[in-house]
Design a protein around this motif. Structure first.
Motif, PDB file in Angstrom:
ATOM      1  N   ARG A  53       0.845  -1.010   0.013  1.00  0.00           N
ATOM      2  CA  ARG A  53      -0.133  -0.012  -0.054  1.00  0.00           C
ATOM      3  C   ARG A  53       0.774   1.487   0.025  1.00  0.00           C
ATOM      4  O   ARG A  53       0.526   2.298  -0.878  1.00  0.00           O
ATOM      5  CB  ARG A  53      -0.835   0.065   1.170  1.00  0.00           C
ATOM      6  N   GLN A  54       1.695   1.283   0.876  1.00  0.00           N
ATOM      7  CA  GLN A  54       2.779   2.590   0.729  1.00  0.00           C
ATOM      8  C   GLN A  54       3.623   2.413  -0.363  1.00  0.00           C
ATOM      9  O   GLN A  54       3.924   3.814  -0.995  1.00  0.00           O
ATOM     10  CB  GLN A  54       3.731   2.264   2.039  1.00  0.00           C
ATOM     11  N   PHE A  55       4.140   1.537  -1.030  1.00  0.00           N
ATOM     12  CA  PHE A  55       4.767   1.537  -2.481  1.00  0.00           C
ATOM     13  C   PHE A  55       3.928   2.176  -3.348  1.00  0.00           C
ATOM     14  O   PHE A  55       4.406   3.132  -4.079  1.00  0.00           O
ATOM     15  CB  PHE A  55       4.898   0.112  -2.813  1.00  0.00           C
ATOM     16  N   ARG A  56       2.471   1.698  -3.273  1.00  0.00           N
ATOM     17  CA  ARG A  56       1.669   2.361  -4.340  1.00  0.00           C
ATOM     18  C   ARG A  56       1.465   3.852  -4.020  1.00  0.00           C
ATOM     19  O   ARG A  56       1.374   4.719  -4.916  1.00  0.00           O
ATOM     20  CB  ARG A  56       0.298   1.793  -4.318  1.00  0.00           C
ATOM     21  N   THR A  57       1.314   4.111  -2.762  1.00  0.00           N
ATOM     22  CA  THR A  57       1.088   5.673  -2.692  1.00  0.00           C
ATOM     23  C   THR A  57       2.319   6.594  -2.834  1.00  0.00           C
ATOM     24  O   THR A  57       2.172   7.414  -3.599  1.00  0.00           O
ATOM     25  CB  THR A  57       0.974   6.081  -1.006  1.00  0.00           C
ATOM     26  N   ALA A  58       3.464   6.009  -2.436  1.00  0.00           N
ATOM     27  CA  ALA A  58       4.776   6.960  -2.811  1.00  0.00           C
ATOM     28  C   ALA A  58       4.915   6.838  -4.317  1.00  0.00           C
ATOM     29  O   ALA A  58       5.084   8.106  -4.744  1.00  0.00           O
ATOM     30  CB  ALA A  58       5.910   5.816  -2.265  1.00  0.00           C
ATOM     31  N   LEU A  59       4.606   5.760  -5.289  1.00  0.00           N
ATOM     32  CA  LEU A  59       4.758   6.134  -6.554  1.00  0.00           C
ATOM     33  C   LEU A  59       3.682   6.941  -7.194  1.00  0.00           C
ATOM     34  O   LEU A  59       3.981   7.648  -8.000  1.00  0.00           O
ATOM     35  CB  LEU A  59       4.555   4.645  -7.200  1.00  0.00           C
ATOM     36  N   ASP A  60       2.316   6.747  -6.777  1.00  0.00           N
ATOM     37  CA  ASP A  60       1.238   7.959  -7.097  1.00  0.00           C
ATOM     38  C   ASP A  60       1.617   9.267  -6.865  1.00  0.00           C
ATOM     39  O   ASP A  60       1.451  10.100  -7.606  1.00  0.00           O
ATOM     40  CB  ASP A  60      -0.040   7.442  -6.348  1.00  0.00           C
TER      41      ASP A  60
END
Length: 388
Positions: free
Chosen positions: A160-167
């Motif tokens: 979830r944090q990966f996706r948020t960071a990339l977004d």
């Protein structure tokens, strides 16, 4: 230049925070240095707030044990490096390393903020000017300690944090794998491969092992099996003070070895470079000597063919300091950035503003005077520990 008229030490702690995790953003100690015209600069350090306050307010005993505030009142703040030396020598007996340097770090940062405001220039210009056209932050991904959660729960939070960071726009991340006895070394290898698969091949990835190993052979066994993950550096592999082990691991690892996040001053970093042989040194700017000392550390690293990636898990003050450091120091390929949109922390989110944007992996150079941040005075008034 208006002279230094006042120095205030402000311990702040967010209420209701857990003490059984590893979140350094739950408290801080702010140093505010004010000049004769009422202009002020702020700094912070990552150390116990009440203890730092006691150190900075201790009475003078003799020439090697002086009150740091008394040493600064009436001084010209523009002589930042000279003031650093004056504080270092004046607190030699109780300071020199550890807490004394942590406290000096906060003052030093506040002086850069103050002088930048006095002169109307960003703090990095006081360090010699920009050495790059844009900044490269990496986003630290930390799911928290397990506390009864399964490894699948932790990996789901990491994803979830990966996706948020990339977004948001980050193109560099650090995966924290502080799983300890929850997984074996063999399982850890598979989980890091899984993390790389989540990110894809084009995102810069570092890994923080949280001082997992006592023996460099065990660390090497894992790193040898991560060669295809394209890991930029491995952080906190061995016990912090095991410089001999770091040297052996660095000589045999396919991945850059980082270390020294708790180190203070260039003298301790020199030990990490010459004895520990690490490729990446990671002192916290707000603990290791402030902006004055981190610039010296960066120059020292250049001479040893190493890089500087400072530890930066604190509030938005430390995040701002990281921006100015990377702007001025070519030996810093990236800097740690705790995004309040990725990791939920009220102090990180609300203590200072504004929050810079990340676009295609980069931030613009700071343009506002000093550190370029404003302190949330209402929050400080509510949560300062010494006035509750």
């Amino acid at each position: 230049m208006a002279k230094i008229a006042k120095l205030e030490v402000i311990p702040v702690r967010a209420p209701g925070q857990a003490v059984d995790d590893l979140d350094g953003t739950v408290d801080t100690v702010i140093v505010r240095v004010t000049d004769e015209n009422g202009v002020f600069g702020i700094g912070e350090t990552d150390a116990p707030p009440e203890v730092v306050k006691a150190f900075l307010e201790m009475p003078s005993a003799h020439n090697w044990s002086r009150n740091p505030i008394d040493l600064l009142i009436g001084e010209d703040p523009l002589g930042i490096q000279g003031l650093w030396q004056k504080m270092y020598e004046g607190t030699f007996w109780p300071g020199r390393r550890g807490l004394g340097i942590h406290a000096i770090s906060a003052i030093d940062i506040a002086l850069y903020d103050l002088v930048g405001k006095q002169l109307g220039v960003p703090a990095y210009k006081l360090m010699g000017g920009a050495r790059r056209e844009k900044l490269t932050p990496y986003c630290t991904i930390y799911p928290g300690l397990a506390h009864g959660r399964s490894i699948r729960d932790l990996m789901a939070e990491i994803q979830r944090q990966f996706r948020t960071a990339l977004d948001i726009g980050f193109r560099a991340v650090k995966m924290e794998v502080l799983f300890y006895d929850l997984v074996s070394d063999r399982e850890l290898v598979d989980l890091i491969h899984e993390g790389r698969a989540m990110l894809g091949p084009d995102i810069l990835m570092a890994v923080d092992f949280g001082y997992r190993w006592q023996n460099w052979y065990d660390a090497k066994w894992v790193l040898d099996r991560l060669g295809d993950c394209d890991i930029f550096f491995a952080e906190a592999t061995l016990q912090h003070d095991d410089l001999a082990g770091h040297a052996k691991l660095a000589a045999n690892s396919p991945i850059r070895i980082g270390g020294a996040e708790a180190a203070a001053t260039r003298w301790e970093i020199l030990e990490w470079l010459e004895r520990g042989k690490v490729a990446v040194v990671q002192p916290n700017i707000a603990r290791g000597g402030g902006l004055t000392e981190i610039k010296r550390i960066a120059e020292l690293a250049e001479l040893h063919g190493a890089q500087v990636v400072p530890h930066g898990w604190k509030t938005g003050i430390t995040s701002a300091v990281g921006r100015h450091f990377q702007a001025a120091c070519p030996a810093a390929p990236v800097f740690e950035y705790i995004s309040p949109q990725v990791f939920d922390s009220v102090l990180r989110r609300e203590l200072v503003s504004p929050e810079p944007k990340v676009v295609d992996g980069f931030m613009e150079l700071p343009t506002s005077p000093g550190l370029g941040i404003e302190l949330n005075e209402d929050l400080v008034a509510r949560w300062r520990v010494d006035r509750r």
